[in-house]
Enzyme design. Sequence first.
Site, PDB file in Angstrom:
ATOM      1  N   VAL A   1      -7.372  26.572 -31.735  1.00  0.00           N
ATOM      2  CA  VAL A   1      -8.563  26.407 -32.558  1.00  0.00           C
ATOM      3  C   VAL A   1      -8.256  25.443 -33.698  1.00  0.00           C
ATOM      4  O   VAL A   1      -7.107  25.066 -33.918  1.00  0.00           O
ATOM      5  CB  VAL A   1      -9.042  27.768 -33.119  1.00  0.00           C
ATOM      6  CG1 VAL A   1      -9.421  28.694 -31.969  1.00  0.00           C
ATOM      7  CG2 VAL A   1      -7.982  28.397 -34.001  1.00  0.00           C
ATOM      8  N   ASP A   2      -9.296  25.061 -34.418  1.00  0.00           N
ATOM      9  CA  ASP A   2      -9.125  24.140 -35.534  1.00  0.00           C
ATOM     10  C   ASP A   2      -9.599  24.808 -36.821  1.00  0.00           C
ATOM     11  O   ASP A   2      -9.862  26.011 -36.839  1.00  0.00           O
ATOM     12  CB  ASP A   2      -9.868  22.829 -35.235  1.00  0.00           C
ATOM     13  CG  ASP A   2     -11.362  23.038 -34.991  1.00  0.00           C
ATOM     14  OD1 ASP A   2     -11.945  23.992 -35.538  1.00  0.00           O
ATOM     15  OD2 ASP A   2     -11.946  22.228 -34.251  1.00  0.00           O
ATOM     16  N   ALA A   3      -9.676  24.024 -37.872  1.00  0.00           N
ATOM     17  CA  ALA A   3     -10.027  24.591 -39.174  1.00  0.00           C
ATOM     18  C   ALA A   3     -11.487  25.043 -39.227  1.00  0.00           C
ATOM     19  O   ALA A   3     -11.885  25.740 -40.157  1.00  0.00           O
ATOM     20  CB  ALA A   3      -9.731  23.587 -40.285  1.00  0.00           C
TER      21      ALA A   3
END
Lengths: 134, 134, 134, 134
Positions: free
Chosen positions: B13-15
């Site tokens: 996942v990312d921010a």
Amino acid sequence: MIVHERAIRFEEVDAAGIVFFARFLGYCHEAMEKLFGGVEGGYVDLITRRKIGFPAVHVTCDFRAPVRYGDVIRIAVTVPKIGTTSCTLRYAITGADGADVATIEHVVVSTDLETMTKLPLPADARAVLEEHRA
Amino acid sequence: MIVHERAIRFEEVDAAGIVFFARFLGYCHEAMEKLFGGVEGGYVDLITRRKIGFPAVHVTCDFRAPVRYGDVIRIAVTVPKIGTTSCTLRYAITGADGADVATIEHVVVSTDLETMTKLPLPADARAVLEEHRA
Amino acid sequence: MIVHERAIRFEEVDAAGIVFFARFLGYCHEAMEKLFGGVEGGYVDLITRRKIGFPAVHVTCDFRAPVRYGDVIRIAVTVPKIGTTSCTLRYAITGADGADVATIEHVVVSTDLETMTKLPLPADARAVLEEHRA
Amino acid sequence: MIVHERAIRFEEVDAAGIVFFARFLGYCHEAMEKLFGGVEGGYVDLITRRKIGFPAVHVTCDFRAPVRYGDVIRIAVTVPKIGTTSCTLRYAITGADGADVATIEHVVVSTDLETMTKLPLPADARAVLEEHRA
């Protein structure tokens, strides 16, 4: 136009010895974050404080030449289209010698990260996009 | 049709809290490797012993729903087009509940990894592609 | 002991042609998540609903043999030490042929992800850790 | 001492919202490459033309504070130990405000990448290491 220069890193190649194709989307995202650097607080503030993100809904990539560890690429970002809630970013990627590497088009939608629903482009983000419209 | 099921990993996942868009190309590559598992020795043997790879020349992605850590996606791979040196792979990605997540089209060119020049599709690779043509 | 088998992926090597050393920590994290699969809802539920994580505070790695694309590694996880808020996980990594690849020790602290402060190990997590103590 | 400053990227966090621990080894590798920038042609030339690499044989990490998207870290690299074929690199990682983030020690062995056997440290690499001995 914003230009993002980027050296290919040691761990960004694959078992075929060339940059793994998925990496190019990461390079484009870096360039997009640089473009949104024109918004106060930058992309970081959009994401972490304002909880507004720009997830991709459509991406088209044309790859014309492989790149390798040690190559330096140059990503020129322009904004061909700006809508109400979405916009299209265009990344022209070239090698150090100017050789054509890839062209990527990236449609993103301004999104409330808490509800995951679309939002009109924030005025400051829109202003930055307009600045690089081409 | 080959189906590749894949749980989203902790670090994918990312921010913004959703799977980073570039990751989807990696998931499709996994599915393509699974498809080429039908060739003797699999994709590993193609790459490491026969020095034949399938770099992307064109990719189109439509993202319809975000996915998150813990989600399981299902990638159904078909082959809409087979040419002399290239082919098109199509990945229909759905969630555990069958919800539409993304559709990705991926044109790859059979390539001699030593000279980086295109090659006719090897007969065994072509046979596998024909098997999943749709 | 939990065993996690894992094929090395196409994009996990580096420009030296071997698995990038940082990747091994990812493989161990996968094995740790598998171990916490013994907790109801698994690691996913701990992270996403209970907001309890296990960030590393100390890691020691001994690398004895390189691995490459197509290799399959086997990670045997044991738990040499269980404290009040922390524990030590030990990963013995071998190749398909049983060859010694690496040994990694990983001290993690049970952490409230909202306050980023340490927590006593939850009873169910502790029970799983005790099961694999060695 | 070489200093490598590095902004945490959007996709470098995990589902707990902090930088995934494996990423720190990548950051250290970047700093090591910067240090070997003192060798003619840099790390790229060592790897791609001279076929000499520096795989890790031992790594120790102490993590003291999490970092997040948007943080900027500063990695100070020194060389506490230089042997015949190996050396130890030490990375002191701090946040923008000087806060202690992590300390990593990294023992690498000068290696012929074609035979995967160890080599005496090349004279130019040794000279660079001596320059940063501390």
